[in-house]
Write a protein that holds these residues in place. Structure first.
Motif, PDB file in Angstrom:
ATOM      1  N   GLU A  37       5.171  25.203 144.150  1.00  0.00           N
ATOM      2  CA  GLU A  37       5.865  25.703 142.953  1.00  0.00           C
ATOM      3  C   GLU A  37       5.824  27.226 142.848  1.00  0.00           C
ATOM      4  OE1 GLU A  37       5.327  24.983 138.302  1.00  0.00           O
ATOM      5  OE2 GLU A  37       5.773  23.141 139.402  1.00  0.00           O
ATOM      6  N   THR A  38       4.725  27.834 143.289  1.00  0.00           N
ATOM      7  CA  THR A  38       4.603  29.304 143.225  1.00  0.00           C
ATOM      8  C   THR A  38       5.683  29.960 144.084  1.00  0.00           C
ATOM      9  OG1 THR A  38       2.219  29.108 142.897  1.00  0.00           O
ATOM     10  CG2 THR A  38       3.040  31.257 143.604  1.00  0.00           C
ATOM     11  N   ILE A  39       5.852  29.444 145.315  1.00  0.00           N
ATOM     12  CA  ILE A  39       6.873  29.986 146.215  1.00  0.00           C
ATOM     13  C   ILE A  39       8.269  29.752 145.632  1.00  0.00           C
ATOM     14  CG2 ILE A  39       7.945  29.682 148.505  1.00  0.00           C
ATOM     15  CD1 ILE A  39       5.057  29.179 149.561  1.00  0.00           C
ATOM     16  N   LYS A  40       8.458  28.568 145.028  1.00  0.00           N
ATOM     17  CA  LYS A  40       9.760  28.245 144.419  1.00  0.00           C
ATOM     18  C   LYS A  40      10.072  29.218 143.275  1.00  0.00           C
ATOM     19  CE  LYS A  40      10.516  24.091 142.333  1.00  0.00           C
ATOM     20  NZ  LYS A  40      10.997  22.700 142.199  1.00  0.00           N
ATOM     21  N   ASN A  41       9.075  29.503 142.443  1.00  0.00           N
ATOM     22  CA  ASN A  41       9.292  30.422 141.318  1.00  0.00           C
ATOM     23  C   ASN A  41       9.568  31.846 141.791  1.00  0.00           C
ATOM     24  OD1 ASN A  41       9.026  28.389 139.443  1.00  0.00           O
ATOM     25  ND2 ASN A  41       6.844  28.752 139.073  1.00  0.00           N
ATOM     26  N   THR A  57      14.887  17.621 134.096  1.00  0.00           N
ATOM     27  CA  THR A  57      14.330  17.155 132.821  1.00  0.00           C
ATOM     28  C   THR A  57      14.345  18.257 131.764  1.00  0.00           C
ATOM     29  OG1 THR A  57      12.056  17.812 133.340  1.00  0.00           O
ATOM     30  CG2 THR A  57      12.757  15.603 134.075  1.00  0.00           C
ATOM     31  N   ARG A  58      14.344  17.806 130.534  1.00  0.00           N
ATOM     32  CA  ARG A  58      14.295  18.707 129.375  1.00  0.00           C
ATOM     33  C   ARG A  58      13.014  19.561 129.416  1.00  0.00           C
ATOM     34  NH1 ARG A  58      13.309  16.101 123.364  1.00  0.00           N
ATOM     35  NH2 ARG A  58      12.504  17.978 122.373  1.00  0.00           N
ATOM     36  N   LYS A  59      11.881  18.904 129.751  1.00  0.00           N
ATOM     37  CA  LYS A  59      10.591  19.604 129.765  1.00  0.00           C
ATOM     38  C   LYS A  59      10.602  20.758 130.768  1.00  0.00           C
ATOM     39  CE  LYS A  59       5.646  18.890 129.900  1.00  0.00           C
ATOM     40  NZ  LYS A  59       4.531  18.147 130.420  1.00  0.00           N
ATOM     41  N   THR A  60      11.198  20.526 131.944  1.00  0.00           N
ATOM     42  CA  THR A  60      11.242  21.578 132.963  1.00  0.00           C
ATOM     43  C   THR A  60      12.062  22.766 132.479  1.00  0.00           C
ATOM     44  OG1 THR A  60      11.122  19.865 134.660  1.00  0.00           O
ATOM     45  CG2 THR A  60      11.700  22.046 135.408  1.00  0.00           C
ATOM     46  N   THR A  61      13.180  22.505 131.792  1.00  0.00           N
ATOM     47  CA  THR A  61      14.001  23.621 131.281  1.00  0.00           C
ATOM     48  C   THR A  61      13.170  24.476 130.322  1.00  0.00           C
ATOM     49  OG1 THR A  61      14.960  22.494 129.349  1.00  0.00           O
ATOM     50  CG2 THR A  61      16.144  22.264 131.432  1.00  0.00           C
ATOM     51  N   GLU A  62      12.400  23.809 129.447  1.00  0.00           N
ATOM     52  CA  GLU A  62      11.593  24.538 128.455  1.00  0.00           C
ATOM     53  C   GLU A  62      10.464  25.324 129.122  1.00  0.00           C
ATOM     54  OE1 GLU A  62      10.590  21.301 125.874  1.00  0.00           O
ATOM     55  OE2 GLU A  62      12.520  21.370 124.811  1.00  0.00           O
ATOM     56  N   ASN A  63       9.802  24.701 130.115  1.00  0.00           N
ATOM     57  CA  ASN A  63       8.714  25.390 130.835  1.00  0.00           C
ATOM     58  C   ASN A  63       9.246  26.606 131.586  1.00  0.00           C
ATOM     59  OD1 ASN A  63       6.942  23.475 129.944  1.00  0.00           O
ATOM     60  ND2 ASN A  63       6.872  22.310 131.850  1.00  0.00           N
ATOM     61  N   LEU A  64      10.440  26.457 132.170  1.00  0.00           N
ATOM     62  CA  LEU A  64      11.021  27.535 132.969  1.00  0.00           C
ATOM     63  C   LEU A  64      11.436  28.718 132.092  1.00  0.00           C
ATOM     64  CD1 LEU A  64      11.347  27.866 135.967  1.00  0.00           C
ATOM     65  CD2 LEU A  64      13.641  26.884 135.812  1.00  0.00           C
ATOM     66  N   VAL A  65      11.955  28.417 130.897  1.00  0.00           N
ATOM     67  CA  VAL A  65      12.299  29.487 129.944  1.00  0.00           C
ATOM     68  C   VAL A  65      11.032  30.291 129.624  1.00  0.00           C
ATOM     69  CG1 VAL A  65      12.963  29.962 127.552  1.00  0.00           C
ATOM     70  CG2 VAL A  65      14.335  28.414 128.916  1.00  0.00           C
ATOM     71  N   PHE A 117       8.270  30.550 131.378  1.00  0.00           N
ATOM     72  CA  PHE A 117       7.813  31.269 132.581  1.00  0.00           C
ATOM     73  C   PHE A 117       8.611  32.551 132.786  1.00  0.00           C
ATOM     74  CE2 PHE A 117       8.718  31.955 137.148  1.00  0.00           C
ATOM     75  CZ  PHE A 117       7.454  32.381 137.562  1.00  0.00           C
ATOM     76  N   LEU A 118       9.944  32.468 132.692  1.00  0.00           N
ATOM     77  CA  LEU A 118      10.794  33.638 132.955  1.00  0.00           C
ATOM     78  C   LEU A 118      10.662  34.700 131.868  1.00  0.00           C
ATOM     79  CD1 LEU A 118      13.983  31.886 134.397  1.00  0.00           C
ATOM     80  CD2 LEU A 118      12.292  33.214 135.662  1.00  0.00           C
ATOM     81  N   GLN A 119      10.360  34.262 130.639  1.00  0.00           N
ATOM     82  CA  GLN A 119      10.186  35.228 129.551  1.00  0.00           C
ATOM     83  C   GLN A 119       9.003  36.176 129.818  1.00  0.00           C
ATOM     84  OE1 GLN A 119      10.051  32.688 126.078  1.00  0.00           O
ATOM     85  NE2 GLN A 119      12.249  32.962 125.666  1.00  0.00           N
ATOM     86  N   LYS A 120       8.000  35.662 130.556  1.00  0.00           N
ATOM     87  CA  LYS A 120       6.846  36.508 130.919  1.00  0.00           C
ATOM     88  C   LYS A 120       7.277  37.686 131.799  1.00  0.00           C
ATOM     89  CE  LYS A 120       3.627  32.623 130.837  1.00  0.00           C
ATOM     90  NZ  LYS A 120       2.874  31.679 131.682  1.00  0.00           N
TER      91      LYS A 120
END
Length: 240
Positions: A133-137, A158-166, A168-171
């Protein structure tokens, strides 16, 4: 031209139906679900229809992506209109099984079939192998930085992944909006309009996002997770 959908007030809907009745309308845009409306059927019985066009016709087949049962029932509507209507169906994704389903369900007798190659010369397809996942991000951030200030869509399963990704990217101070089926209708419209108008460049979404999106400057589409089938993938990359 006119459209009939749930966004119209009762008064506006009545005015539109009256214009149809008076034959002032040449093109009517309508969803398959509304073809069952008694109010609409009463009006349509009184006028002559020249052509029925079904867009996104892969939705007719349960083997196609975005299957919607109401598409299956379109042929029930034929009983309320004049005979000899020209029937046309369009889709970007229909394998042979889906093509057969479309012809059978819409009762198309010996139709002309116009098929084009699935090859899209304006799209560059790339698969990036990511061991974790680190390499993917990191790969995702590289893609976003490469297309800075350009419009793009990131698809998740999934809905959860969209929320987690938002989150992550906000950081990394990357402005995004997430879109999935559980978001309230008015918020969906707000996100969609911001994207269409260019005020929001990046959308992280499930496959609930994209039908009817007509935006000329989508420069990249990323599948953060693998889509359900090849038809879904083809539909979604076609938004680039």
């Amino acid at each position: 031209a006119c459209y009939l959908n749930s966004s119209l007030s009762k008064t506006k809907r009545q005015e539109t139906l009256e214009l149809i009745k008076l034959k002032k309308i040449k093109l009517i845009y309508i969803s398959p679900e509304r073809l069952k409306s008694e109010e609409f059927i009463r009006v349509i019985k009184k006028i002559k229809i020249g052509m029925i066009v079904i867009d996104e016709s892969h939705c007719i087949s349960q083997w196609g992506s975005d299957f919607r049962p109401s598409y299956k029932e379109i042929s029930n509507f034929y009983q309320y209109i004049n005979k000899g209507v020209v029937k046309v169906a369009f889709t970007a994704t229909a394998n042979k099984v889906v093509q057969k389903d479309i012809c059978k369900t819409l009762d198309l007798k010996n139709p002309f079939l116009f098929l084009k190659s699935f090859s899209r010369k304006n799209l560059n397809l790339e698969i990036i192998k990511c061991e974790n996942e680190t390499i993917k991000n990191l790969a995702l951030i590289r893609i976003i930085n490469k297309h800075k200030n350009q419009s793009g869509i990131i698809y998740c399963s999934t809905r959860k992944t969209t929320e987690n990704l938002v989150g992550f990217l906000q950081k990394y101070n990357i402005s995004t909006a997430n879109y999935h089926g559980a978001i309230k209708k008015n918020k969906k419209e707000m996100i969609q309009n911001a994207f269409i108008n260019g005020n929001q460049k990046l959308i992280i979404a499930t496959n609930a996002f994209g039908m009817g999106i007509d935006k000329a400057d989508i420069r990249f589409v990323v599948h953060y997770q693998i889509p359900g089938n090849i038809e879904n993938y083809y539909q979604e990359i076609g938004r680039a």
